[in-house]
Structure formats: structure tokens, C-alpha cells
Design a protein around this motif. Structure first.
Motif: not given
Length: 270
Positions: A96-98
Motif C-alpha cells: 500500500r505504501e508503494e
């Protein structure tokens, strides 16, 4: 329930897809990653990254077969002990962060086949209007229910079926939907039942789960076969937790097949 054949074109800009693979077996992982090298389209045709969680106990030697230079495969180590659901959830947070739009949960004892990515993305975009497809499972040679379907030469499986329970040996979901549903139940005491709890969470959040036509060969839960006694204990602990945390879970996930499912389950917890 049949949702119909899906005949849509590829999007102009491919979505970012993160494949999440917890693994403790170098030999299984090697074959799994080789299948991605062969059958997962590279950029710019697709935008796929593979995240591997090295779950071997202790302080093992680094895996040399993981080619991180390719920038499509990333290797992580877990913090502390865990199980399949926890490891997948940790990888999902990273994905998700990516900026991953879709997540794919994959067992290391499976391999992808030609066209898998296009087919699963098509099935998400081709759902009936008003249907929120949450968890989309693949079919395989080693599975149960609707997911047990072996392709025959010259016959297209080509249909999407509603299925309350989806086993996540290979399953896709939108990243945002995974977190909206609550993700894997991190309180489960065992490896097994992670996918059943996840399926229930999608249903409770208003999603429909389904099984598509992508065929993913599965070598049959090799990890659990190494220690039958531990597997039985794992199953017993998982069932006891599910009965407490999700009353009526068998009736919800296996309508009309409760007795058959419980009989099969009973054989595994003796």
C-alpha cells in the motif's frame, strides 16, 4: 452463480499490482518465481512487483535465487513469529505504501500460468453493475468447491462464479477493499482458517467474493504435510477460534454443504 463471460480490453495504463508470497522453502519459491519470470508480463505491458516474505525460522543464509536487481522482486524478513495471514498483512502494508492498486496473495507452492494477470483484472472490471467484488480466487487442480476445476484442452473455463469462501492459495483483491474489509484476522492462533476469516470479513463489509477462470497449479499444501501432528493441532486451534470469533461461519461460507464440510474438517482434527 454464473456472472458471465468477460471480454474487455486491456487498460491504457496498467494498474500497479503487488504479488505477496510468504515462503520458507527455497525450492518451492524458486519454481514460483520462475513462473512469474515466464508468465507475468514485464513493463510497460504490466506493472507488477513481487514481495517475498522469508519466513524461515532463525537466522538463515540469504536466498541467492531472489534477483532483487530486477527491481520487480523484493525480499523482506518478518519481525517476530507469525503465520500466513500476518505475513500477508505485513506485505500488504508495504505494498500500500508503494502505491499498489491490487494485491495478490500467493502460496509458494503454486505457479502462475499464461494470461493469469489479464484474466483476473478483466474479471474485476467485468463484474455485473452494482456488484462489489472483494476477494477473487483462482481455480486449481488441488482445491475445494468451485476452486477445484481442471481445464480441458479446447475448453475455456471463462466464467466468474460467486463463492462466499475463497481459499487464498492464490487470490486477488483491490488494495483499498482489503483494508476496508479489515484484512486478515491477526488474532488467529494458527496458519489455517486465515482465508475463511478473511472471506467472512469481506462479506460483512458488503462485498461479494468470487472464483474466476485463471488456472493456478497447486502442489498441495506442502508446508503442512511435513508434520501431520502439528497440522492437526493447528486445525483444532483454528476451528475453536473460528467458532468463538465468527458464530455461524460454516453456514455463511458453505450454505447447503455444512455437514459435508464439517465431516471433512473432522477428519483433519482427529
Amino acid at each position: 452463480r454464473r456472472r458471465g463471460r468477460l471480454l474487455l480490453g486491456r487498460p491504457v495504463s496498467p494498474p500497479r499490482v503487488a504479488v505477496l508470497i510468504p515462503s520458507r522453502s527455497p525450492s518451492l519459491l524458486d519454481l514460483c518465481l520462475l513462473s512469474h519470470e515466464l508468465f507475468t508480463p514485464p513493463p510497460p505491458e504490466a506493472n507488477v512487483c513481487v514481495w517475498v516474505m522469508d519466513t524461515r525460522p532463525g537466522e538463515p543464509e540469504p536466498w541467492t535465487m531472489v534477483n532483487e536487481d530486477a527491481k520487480r522482486i523484493h525480499l523482506l524478513r518478518p519481525e517476530g513469529s507469525g503465520f500466513y495471514g500476518r505475513w500477508c498483512h505485513s506485505l500488504a502494508l508495504v505494498a500500500r505504501e508503494e502505491g499498489a492498486e491490487f494485491l495478490v496473495f500467493q502460496n509458494d507452492d503454486t505457479v502462475v500460468t499464461p494470461g493469469w494477470l489479464d484474466q483476473m483484472l478483466l474479471e474485476f472490471r467485468g463484474c455485473a453493475e452494482g456488484t462489489r467484488l472483494g476477494l477473487l480466487g483462482a481455480c486449481s487442480n488441488v482445491a475445494s468447491g468451485l476452486q477445484l476445476r481442471v481445464p480441458v484442452a479446447g475448453r475455456d473455463l471463462g466464467a466468474l462464479f460467486a463463492s462466499p469462501a475463497v481459499v487464498t492459495f492464490f487470490a486477488m483483491t483491490r488494495t483499498a477493499d482489503y483494508f476496508e474489509a479489515g484484512g486478515f484476522d491477526l488474532d488467529l492462533p494458527a496458519h489455517n482458517f486465515s482465508d475463511f476469516a478473511l472471506s467472512l470479513r469481506y462479506l460483512r463489509a458488503g462485498f461479494t467474493n468470487g472464483v474466476g477462470s485463471a488456472f493456478i497449479p497447486h502442489f498441495g499444501s506442502q508446508t503442512f504435510r511435513k508434520d501431520p501432528g502439528a497440522h492437526r493441532a493447528d486445525m483444532a486451534a483454528g476451528k475453536a477460534y473460528m467458532d468463538r470469533a465468527y458464530p455461524g461461519w460454516v453456514e455463511t461460507l458453505f450454505p447447503g454443504q455444512e455437514a459435508k464440510f464439517l465431516s471433512c474438517l473432522g477428519e483433519q482434527v482427529k
